[in-house]
Design an enzyme around this catalytic site. Sequence first.
Site, PDB file in Angstrom:
ATOM      1  N   GLY A   8      50.958  29.971  98.270  1.00 11.13           N
ATOM      2  CA  GLY A   8      50.715  30.275  96.750  1.00 11.13           C
ATOM      3  C   GLY A   8      51.844  29.493  96.160  1.00 11.13           C
ATOM      4  N   GLY A  11      51.455  28.856  91.953  1.00 10.20           N
ATOM      5  CA  GLY A  11      51.359  29.992  90.887  1.00 10.20           C
ATOM      6  C   GLY A  11      52.529  30.108  90.181  1.00 10.20           C
ATOM      7  N   GLN A  12      52.642  31.301  89.251  1.00 10.52           N
ATOM      8  CA  GLN A  12      53.828  31.296  88.355  1.00 10.52           C
ATOM      9  C   GLN A  12      55.306  31.096  88.878  1.00 10.52           C
ATOM     10  OE1 GLN A  12      54.352  35.005  86.272  1.00 10.52           O
ATOM     11  NE2 GLN A  12      55.731  34.212  84.939  1.00 10.52           N
ATOM     12  N   TYR A 141      47.605  47.465  94.536  1.00  8.75           N
ATOM     13  CA  TYR A 141      48.897  46.327  94.611  1.00  8.75           C
ATOM     14  C   TYR A 141      49.854  47.245  94.936  1.00  8.75           C
ATOM     15  CZ  TYR A 141      52.158  43.044  92.615  1.00  8.75           C
ATOM     16  OH  TYR A 141      53.164  42.104  92.337  1.00  8.75           O
ATOM     17  N   LYS A 145      52.079  46.619  98.155  1.00  8.86           N
ATOM     18  CA  LYS A 145      53.526  46.173  98.190  1.00  8.86           C
ATOM     19  C   LYS A 145      54.349  47.273  99.139  1.00  8.86           C
ATOM     20  CE  LYS A 145      53.576  42.487  95.815  1.00  8.86           C
ATOM     21  NZ  LYS A 145      53.727  41.145  96.550  1.00  8.86           N
TER      22      LYS A 145
HETATM   23  N1  LIG Z   1      54.977  37.150  88.645  1.00 12.74           N
HETATM   24  C1  LIG Z   1      55.559  38.352  88.787  1.00 12.74           C
HETATM   25  O1  LIG Z   1      55.632  38.876  87.413  1.00 12.74           O
HETATM   26  C2  LIG Z   1      55.518  39.125  89.890  1.00 12.74           C
HETATM   27  C3  LIG Z   1      56.361  40.184  89.904  1.00 12.74           C
HETATM   28  C4  LIG Z   1      56.653  40.909  90.887  1.00 12.74           C
HETATM   29  C5  LIG Z   1      56.012  40.292  92.196  1.00 12.74           C
HETATM   30  N2  LIG Z   1      55.430  39.080  92.149  1.00 12.74           N
HETATM   31  C6  LIG Z   1      54.962  38.801  93.450  1.00 12.74           C
HETATM   32  O2  LIG Z   1      55.241  37.304  93.602  1.00 12.74           O
HETATM   33  C7  LIG Z   1      54.355  36.685  94.548  1.00 12.74           C
HETATM   34  C8  LIG Z   1      53.872  35.463  93.651  1.00 12.74           C
HETATM   35  O3  LIG Z   1      53.509  35.860  92.531  1.00 12.74           O
HETATM   36  P1  LIG Z   1      52.914  34.887  91.359  1.00 12.74           P
HETATM   37  O4  LIG Z   1      53.086  35.493  89.971  1.00 12.74           O
HETATM   38  O5  LIG Z   1      53.517  33.468  91.495  1.00 12.74           O
HETATM   39  O6  LIG Z   1      51.575  34.955  91.323  1.00 12.74           O
HETATM   40  P2  LIG Z   1      50.322  33.689  90.884  1.00 12.74           P
HETATM   41  O7  LIG Z   1      49.047  34.653  90.904  1.00 12.74           O
HETATM   42  O8  LIG Z   1      50.871  33.084  89.713  1.00 12.74           O
HETATM   43  O9  LIG Z   1      50.256  32.657  92.051  1.00 12.74           O
HETATM   44  C9  LIG Z   1      49.482  33.250  93.372  1.00 12.74           C
HETATM   45  C10 LIG Z   1      49.210  31.597  94.039  1.00 12.74           C
HETATM   46  O10 LIG Z   1      48.693  32.166  95.302  1.00 12.74           O
HETATM   47  C11 LIG Z   1      47.424  31.333  95.391  1.00 12.74           C
HETATM   48  N3  LIG Z   1      46.504  31.773  96.276  1.00 12.74           N
HETATM   49  C12 LIG Z   1      45.541  32.860  95.864  1.00 12.74           C
HETATM   50  N4  LIG Z   1      44.635  33.084  97.111  1.00 12.74           N
HETATM   51  C13 LIG Z   1      45.099  32.407  97.903  1.00 12.74           C
HETATM   52  C14 LIG Z   1      44.752  32.087  99.364  1.00 12.74           C
HETATM   53  N5  LIG Z   1      43.755  32.833 100.046  1.00 12.74           N
HETATM   54  N6  LIG Z   1      45.438  31.259 100.009  1.00 12.74           N
HETATM   55  C15 LIG Z   1      46.543  30.598  99.524  1.00 12.74           C
HETATM   56  N7  LIG Z   1      47.017  30.800  98.335  1.00 12.74           N
HETATM   57  C16 LIG Z   1      46.263  31.521  97.548  1.00 12.74           C
HETATM   58  C17 LIG Z   1      46.770  31.038  94.075  1.00 12.74           C
HETATM   59  O11 LIG Z   1      46.100  29.911  93.855  1.00 12.74           O
HETATM   60  C18 LIG Z   1      48.337  31.129  93.024  1.00 12.74           C
HETATM   61  O12 LIG Z   1      48.797  29.728  93.075  1.00 12.74           O
HETATM   62  C19 LIG Z   1      53.310  37.755  94.731  1.00 12.74           C
HETATM   63  O13 LIG Z   1      53.593  38.358  96.041  1.00 12.74           O
HETATM   64  C20 LIG Z   1      53.538  38.705  93.425  1.00 12.74           C
HETATM   65  O14 LIG Z   1      52.853  39.897  93.812  1.00 12.74           O
HETATM   66  C21 LIG Z   1      55.241  38.373  91.085  1.00 12.74           C
END
Ligand SMILES: NC(=O)c1ccc[n+]([C@@H]2O[C@H](COP(=O)([O-])OP(=O)(O)OC[C@H]3O[C@@H](n4cnc5c(N)ncnc54)[C@H](O)[C@@H]3O)[C@@H](O)[C@H]2O)c1
Length: 320
Positions: A8, A11-12, A141, A145
């Site tokens: 992933g 992503g963000q 979700y 978690k």
């Molecule tokens: N951003 C936040 O505020 C936040 C807060 C708490 C926890 N998290 C956790 O951090 C982790 C990353 O979050 P994020 O914000 O970067 O998420 P995001 O949604 O921005 O990015 C997720 C990435 O996963 C990829 N993805 C989706 N399905 C996939 C698959 N089947 N195989 C491979 N890649 C796939 C997407 O293309 C994307 O690039 C997650 O576990 C999320 O729960 C994020």
Amino acid sequence: MKRILITGALGQIGSELTLKLRDIYGADNVIATDIKKNDSEAAQSGPFEVVDVTDLKRMGEVAQKYQVDTIMHLAALLSATAEAKPVFAWNLNMGGLLNALETAKELKAQFFTPSSIGAFGPTTPKDQTPQDTIMRPTTMYGVNKVAGELLADYYYHKYGVDTRGLRFPGLISYVALPGGGTTDYAVEIYYEALKNGRYTCYIDKGTYMDMMYMPDALNAIVDLMEADPSKLIHRNSFNVTAMSFDPEEIAASIKKHIPGFKLMYDVDPVRQQIAESWPNSIDATAAKEEWGFTFEYDLDKMTKDMIEKLKPKFQMKISS
Ligand SMILES: NC(=O)c1ccc[n+]([C@@H]2O[C@H](COP(=O)([O-])OP(=O)(O)OC[C@H]3O[C@@H](n4cnc5c(N)ncnc54)[C@H](O)[C@@H]3O)[C@@H](O)[C@H]2O)c1
């Protein structure tokens, strides 16, 4: 950590974590993977492979090919999207995690995955939520978690996999947009303030949630992964936070830079209900004591930096 595979990675979090780890450990030692490639810096500045995390065989092949010693598993469906597609979320969030843990076990790799404040629920103490407390979330979700934290602990106790995790609050950043979480408003508000001078918020005034600026979140990941394992009493996952605010307080911080900024409300009942089931503020004492967690950005310092970093993006768009 010398050779790291990130799932992933576009992503963000991943789009910034990939670059930070490449700076520290060398570009060739950080293998970014995602379900599809794009033209972002994370995809272009070092090794990249398409990996769907629900495909164990493919994940194993890529991990073997690069002989990785660390897996950072980020791919997941976030809170608001998971609530709209709960069965899909279960399969991706739990299936992907199980595959990533199995891959780490096979390669004897160190393992990191983020948990979330979403792991808490309506019966959790709301203020200064302790590290060890009631965790009965009411969202898909959150269920994922909590189960994920337990599964990562299981792999540590049963197989000796060096699993570590952080319960992230809402993360605020200016590189990649967030992917469907409940705290996304705290990112969108900066974009809309700069673009239109106003923002209509889907979370109601008076709703407090923990937040953290991305540079602090990235430092926390590196510090936790570099921490002396003998000091870790907890592993999956540590409470971390830098600030707690409601929409009125972030708007007040933005007004210090954009005095005419207007905040309006059109509350989304689904995301509001999720937000109300989460803590107002969490206690990060265990992270501070066990591996020295610190943070640099409070609300006003973050607002100043967000506005400075985003301004050129909008000026470029207007003039191009
Ligand atoms: N951003 C936040 O505020 C936040 C807060 C708490 C926890 N998290 C956790 O951090 C982790 C990353 O979050 P994020 O914000 O970067 O998420 P995001 O949604 O921005 O990015 C997720 C990435 O996963 C990829 N993805 C989706 N399905 C996939 C698959 N089947 N195989 C491979 N890649 C796939 C997407 O293309 C994307 O690039 C997650 O576990 C999320 O729960 C994020």
